[in-house]
Scaffold this active site. Sequence first.
Site, PDB file in Angstrom:
ATOM      1  N   LYS A  93      10.345  -1.602   3.875  1.00  0.00           N
ATOM      2  CA  LYS A  93       9.185  -2.351   3.389  1.00  0.00           C
ATOM      3  C   LYS A  93       7.943  -1.625   3.838  1.00  0.00           C
ATOM      4  O   LYS A  93       7.813  -1.278   5.010  1.00  0.00           O
ATOM      5  CB  LYS A  93       9.219  -3.776   3.978  1.00  0.00           C
ATOM      6  CG  LYS A  93       8.112  -4.662   3.517  1.00  0.00           C
ATOM      7  CD  LYS A  93       8.457  -5.367   2.227  1.00  0.00           C
ATOM      8  CE  LYS A  93       7.249  -5.910   1.508  1.00  0.00           C
ATOM      9  NZ  LYS A  93       6.556  -4.956   0.616  1.00  0.00           N
ATOM     10  N   GLN A 114       5.096   1.626  10.371  1.00  0.00           N
ATOM     11  CA  GLN A 114       5.559   0.434   9.664  1.00  0.00           C
ATOM     12  C   GLN A 114       6.837  -0.147  10.287  1.00  0.00           C
ATOM     13  O   GLN A 114       7.031  -1.361  10.294  1.00  0.00           O
ATOM     14  CB  GLN A 114       5.807   0.809   8.193  1.00  0.00           C
ATOM     15  CG  GLN A 114       5.848  -0.360   7.249  1.00  0.00           C
ATOM     16  CD  GLN A 114       4.464  -0.850   6.842  1.00  0.00           C
ATOM     17  OE1 GLN A 114       3.606  -0.064   6.498  1.00  0.00           O
ATOM     18  NE2 GLN A 114       4.263  -2.152   6.866  1.00  0.00           N
ATOM     19  N   LYS A 117       5.541  -2.201  13.231  1.00  0.00           N
ATOM     20  CA  LYS A 117       4.711  -3.311  12.740  1.00  0.00           C
ATOM     21  C   LYS A 117       5.590  -4.415  12.163  1.00  0.00           C
ATOM     22  O   LYS A 117       5.426  -5.596  12.462  1.00  0.00           O
ATOM     23  CB  LYS A 117       3.780  -2.765  11.654  1.00  0.00           C
ATOM     24  CG  LYS A 117       2.885  -3.798  11.025  1.00  0.00           C
ATOM     25  CD  LYS A 117       2.122  -3.231   9.849  1.00  0.00           C
ATOM     26  CE  LYS A 117       1.505  -1.883  10.165  1.00  0.00           C
ATOM     27  NZ  LYS A 117       0.475  -1.496   9.208  1.00  0.00           N
ATOM     28  N   LYS A 129       7.376   3.835   3.578  1.00  0.00           N
ATOM     29  CA  LYS A 129       6.031   4.016   3.020  1.00  0.00           C
ATOM     30  C   LYS A 129       6.114   5.059   1.917  1.00  0.00           C
ATOM     31  O   LYS A 129       7.038   5.875   1.901  1.00  0.00           O
ATOM     32  CB  LYS A 129       5.082   4.516   4.121  1.00  0.00           C
ATOM     33  CG  LYS A 129       3.620   4.316   3.821  1.00  0.00           C
ATOM     34  CD  LYS A 129       3.126   2.914   4.152  1.00  0.00           C
ATOM     35  CE  LYS A 129       1.712   2.706   3.671  1.00  0.00           C
ATOM     36  NZ  LYS A 129       1.142   1.444   4.181  1.00  0.00           N
ATOM     37  N   GLY A 168       1.044  -2.488  -1.917  1.00  0.00           N
ATOM     38  CA  GLY A 168      -0.150  -1.655  -2.057  1.00  0.00           C
ATOM     39  C   GLY A 168      -0.579  -1.031  -0.733  1.00  0.00           C
ATOM     40  O   GLY A 168      -0.023  -1.312   0.323  1.00  0.00           O
ATOM     41  N   ASP A 169      -1.551  -0.163  -0.816  1.00  0.00           N
ATOM     42  CA  ASP A 169      -2.228   0.431   0.345  1.00  0.00           C
ATOM     43  C   ASP A 169      -3.501   1.050  -0.237  1.00  0.00           C
ATOM     44  O   ASP A 169      -3.955   0.630  -1.325  1.00  0.00           O
ATOM     45  CB  ASP A 169      -1.322   1.483   1.026  1.00  0.00           C
ATOM     46  CG  ASP A 169      -1.877   1.971   2.375  1.00  0.00           C
ATOM     47  OD1 ASP A 169      -1.750   1.243   3.366  1.00  0.00           O
ATOM     48  OD2 ASP A 169      -2.469   3.065   2.435  1.00  0.00           O
ATOM     49  N   THR A 213      -4.197  -9.074   5.122  1.00  0.00           N
ATOM     50  CA  THR A 213      -4.371  -8.050   6.157  1.00  0.00           C
ATOM     51  C   THR A 213      -5.707  -8.262   6.880  1.00  0.00           C
ATOM     52  O   THR A 213      -5.769  -8.252   8.119  1.00  0.00           O
ATOM     53  CB  THR A 213      -4.297  -6.638   5.543  1.00  0.00           C
ATOM     54  OG1 THR A 213      -3.099  -6.552   4.780  1.00  0.00           O
ATOM     55  CG2 THR A 213      -4.287  -5.570   6.616  1.00  0.00           C
ATOM     56  N   ASN A 244      -9.747  -3.501   0.171  1.00  0.00           N
ATOM     57  CA  ASN A 244      -9.019  -4.771   0.286  1.00  0.00           C
ATOM     58  C   ASN A 244      -9.053  -5.331   1.709  1.00  0.00           C
ATOM     59  O   ASN A 244      -9.392  -6.506   1.919  1.00  0.00           O
ATOM     60  CB  ASN A 244      -7.573  -4.558  -0.184  1.00  0.00           C
ATOM     61  CG  ASN A 244      -6.719  -5.782   0.060  1.00  0.00           C
ATOM     62  OD1 ASN A 244      -5.981  -5.824   1.029  1.00  0.00           O
ATOM     63  ND2 ASN A 244      -6.869  -6.790  -0.771  1.00  0.00           N
ATOM     64  N   SER A 381       3.618 -10.288   2.703  1.00  0.00           N
ATOM     65  CA  SER A 381       4.519  -9.700   1.704  1.00  0.00           C
ATOM     66  C   SER A 381       5.932 -10.262   1.883  1.00  0.00           C
ATOM     67  O   SER A 381       6.629 -10.551   0.915  1.00  0.00           O
ATOM     68  CB  SER A 381       4.576  -8.174   1.847  1.00  0.00           C
ATOM     69  OG  SER A 381       3.494  -7.570   1.175  1.00  0.00           O
TER      70      SER A 381
HETATM   71  P1  NDP Z   1      -8.551   0.317  -0.255  1.00  0.00           P
HETATM   72  O1  NDP Z   1      -8.234   1.477  -1.114  1.00  0.00           O
HETATM   73  O2  NDP Z   1      -8.691  -1.023  -0.857  1.00  0.00           O
HETATM   74  O3  NDP Z   1      -9.880   0.610   0.574  1.00  0.00           O
HETATM   75  C1  NDP Z   1     -10.006   1.709   1.403  1.00  0.00           C
HETATM   76  C2  NDP Z   1     -11.415   1.744   1.954  1.00  0.00           C
HETATM   77  O4  NDP Z   1     -11.468   2.754   2.958  1.00  0.00           O
HETATM   78  C3  NDP Z   1     -12.454   2.123   0.911  1.00  0.00           C
HETATM   79  O5  NDP Z   1     -13.672   1.522   1.233  1.00  0.00           O
HETATM   80  C4  NDP Z   1     -12.523   3.634   1.068  1.00  0.00           C
HETATM   81  O6  NDP Z   1     -13.733   4.220   0.649  1.00  0.00           O
HETATM   82  C5  NDP Z   1     -12.393   3.777   2.560  1.00  0.00           C
HETATM   83  N1  NDP Z   1     -11.822   5.105   2.849  1.00  0.00           N
HETATM   84  C6  NDP Z   1     -10.649   5.629   2.427  1.00  0.00           C
HETATM   85  N2  NDP Z   1     -10.483   6.884   2.854  1.00  0.00           N
HETATM   86  C7  NDP Z   1     -11.596   7.166   3.551  1.00  0.00           C
HETATM   87  C8  NDP Z   1     -12.034   8.309   4.244  1.00  0.00           C
HETATM   88  N3  NDP Z   1     -11.289   9.431   4.287  1.00  0.00           N
HETATM   89  N4  NDP Z   1     -13.223   8.236   4.888  1.00  0.00           N
HETATM   90  C9  NDP Z   1     -13.972   7.098   4.840  1.00  0.00           C
HETATM   91  N5  NDP Z   1     -13.612   5.975   4.188  1.00  0.00           N
HETATM   92  C10 NDP Z   1     -12.446   6.016   3.561  1.00  0.00           C
HETATM   93  O7  NDP Z   1      -7.421   0.331   0.902  1.00  0.00           O
HETATM   94  P2  NDP Z   1      -6.991  -0.853   1.878  1.00  0.00           P
HETATM   95  O8  NDP Z   1      -8.152  -1.698   2.211  1.00  0.00           O
HETATM   96  O9  NDP Z   1      -5.784  -1.466   1.316  1.00  0.00           O
HETATM   97  O10 NDP Z   1      -6.515  -0.021   3.173  1.00  0.00           O
HETATM   98  C11 NDP Z   1      -7.411   0.301   4.229  1.00  0.00           C
HETATM   99  C12 NDP Z   1      -6.602   0.636   5.485  1.00  0.00           C
HETATM  100  O11 NDP Z   1      -5.809  -0.490   5.873  1.00  0.00           O
HETATM  101  C13 NDP Z   1      -5.619   1.795   5.350  1.00  0.00           C
HETATM  102  O12 NDP Z   1      -5.516   2.460   6.599  1.00  0.00           O
HETATM  103  C14 NDP Z   1      -4.303   1.088   5.058  1.00  0.00           C
HETATM  104  O13 NDP Z   1      -3.176   1.881   5.411  1.00  0.00           O
HETATM  105  C15 NDP Z   1      -4.439  -0.111   5.989  1.00  0.00           C
HETATM  106  N6  NDP Z   1      -3.595  -1.255   5.669  1.00  0.00           N
HETATM  107  C16 NDP Z   1      -3.645  -1.847   4.437  1.00  0.00           C
HETATM  108  C17 NDP Z   1      -2.868  -2.950   4.167  1.00  0.00           C
HETATM  109  C18 NDP Z   1      -2.983  -3.707   2.894  1.00  0.00           C
HETATM  110  O14 NDP Z   1      -2.398  -4.804   2.815  1.00  0.00           O
HETATM  111  N7  NDP Z   1      -3.720  -3.242   1.891  1.00  0.00           N
HETATM  112  C19 NDP Z   1      -1.889  -3.453   5.161  1.00  0.00           C
HETATM  113  C20 NDP Z   1      -1.993  -2.812   6.447  1.00  0.00           C
HETATM  114  C21 NDP Z   1      -2.793  -1.735   6.667  1.00  0.00           C
HETATM  115  P3  NDP Z   1     -13.756   5.090  -0.720  1.00  0.00           P
HETATM  116  O15 NDP Z   1     -13.643   4.076  -1.809  1.00  0.00           O
HETATM  117  O16 NDP Z   1     -15.059   5.793  -0.673  1.00  0.00           O
HETATM  118  O17 NDP Z   1     -12.578   6.020  -0.645  1.00  0.00           O
END
Ligand code: NDP
Length: 449
Positions: A93, A114, A117, A129, A168-169, A213, A244, A381
């Site tokens: 997962k 993961q 976690k 992943k 998603g991620d 999250t 997200n 999830s």
């Molecule tokens: P999204 O794609 O929805 O958002 C990512 C955000 O982070 C955007 O604002 C993006 O900006 C920014 N970002 C991405 N890469 C970079 C970078 N290299 N430098 C600066 N900003 C960056 O992703 P999520 O919100 O889903 O995921 C965010 C984090 O949370 C990740 O580490 C993910 O692995 C983790 N996570 C997510 C979960 C989920 O349920 N979605 C669960 C657990 C962990 P821009 O648009 O400019 O790229």
Amino acid sequence: MPALDSTLQSIYDLVLRRNPGEDEFHQAVREVLDSLGPVMAKHPQYADARVIERICEPERQIIFRVPWTDDRGRIEIHRGFRVEFNSALGPYKGGLRFHPSVYLGIVKFLGFEQIFKNALTGLPIGGGKGGSDFDPKGRSDGEVMRFCQSFMTELYRHLGEYTDVPAGDIGVGGREIGYLFGQYKRITNRYESGVLTGKGLGWGGSPVRKEATGYGAVFFTDEMLRTRGQSLDGRTVVVSGSGNVAIYAVEKAQQLGATVVAVSDSGGYVVDEKGIDLELLKEVKEQRRERVSAYADALGERARHVAGGSIWDVPCEVALPCATQNELDEAAARALVANGCLAVAEGANMPTTPAAAKLFGEAGVLFGPGKAANAGGVATSALEMQQNASRDSWTHEYTEERLGEIMRGIHERCAAAAEEYGAPGNYVLGANASAFIQVADAMLAFGVI
Ligand code: NDP
């Protein structure tokens, strides 16, 4: 970094040799090994069965070609990944990440995290992943759909509700999950809801999954603050990212009485001292899919956009890194400590560098590692899988209550293990020790497989 004992050091050396050039994976493994000294001293059976070496080697790694046609009729070729890391506690997962930086080392770091976690949630899910170096940013809906269809045309044969269940991620939200699920259903001729999570509410999704999250990270922060008789009410908060996780961390922090003064994306950050206008942020990022600078443009004098720079220079009492790996380094940690930060909780995966995490420890800043603080997403999830399996759907209130209980449980498990292994208040050690023991015990029960 502290020195490892000789057994753990030789395991780490083996990981470095076997996985050359995968820096993020090395970093994630090292962080866990740094916590396991006291666990191995107390439980020699794990070393005898070479459990750590087995955990560090994925059960299966799939790499595949993803060819598709863009809007101009040009053929594009991307690379797809799925790392099925560990199924001791349940089906693999973990999410799918679509971002140009994705390569095997990123997918392995995320898959490795993961495993632990998912164990911490107390729910029956293993760790995996996946993703691709495809960047959905700036692509039309049609292009994203054709990419997702091609990606799933290979991935589907590896999935199943008892085998492997992606979500998603970064770069994979509700739109992408819809296209992926549609293609899975079409190829297999099965409405197998439990094969993907993060689905839309009208077609098998769970209430609160989208929010989980970010909400969970804030619940975890609140639990940490409570151990010191504090709360989020009235606190100034900075949240990095505006995707997200970040958006729903802002929402829950505001609901608990905090003022969130800054958010960011990869182009810079915005400061809004009055408190982020959440409706506007959602409109800019979720509906218009624009840069965060458009938020400041819409508010004129009230907010300012800083291109580049570090969001961690903005003074706050609580910092929630919710963007990406290694976004909060030692210099950022110094700035946060100097500005009086009380607590940091990782909404993103591994956003804090090891040097920054060490500094928080030394400065007495509460520090919630991602595998504990952001586990609310995968936990919800698993609740989505439960609803799919029983062909039921729960209310928003009930699901959020379950999420709250799960986050409190994770906090308790981390705190208790930290205490047991001689490092009270050290959530990194507590999370790693508690999760490792759960996975290791299941692996011992299964024999050498
Ligand atoms: P999204 O794609 O929805 O958002 C990512 C955000 O982070 C955007 O604002 C993006 O900006 C920014 N970002 C991405 N890469 C970079 C970078 N290299 N430098 C600066 N900003 C960056 O992703 P999520 O919100 O889903 O995921 C965010 C984090 O949370 C990740 O580490 C993910 O692995 C983790 N996570 C997510 C979960 C989920 O349920 N979605 C669960 C657990 C962990 P821009 O648009 O400019 O790229």
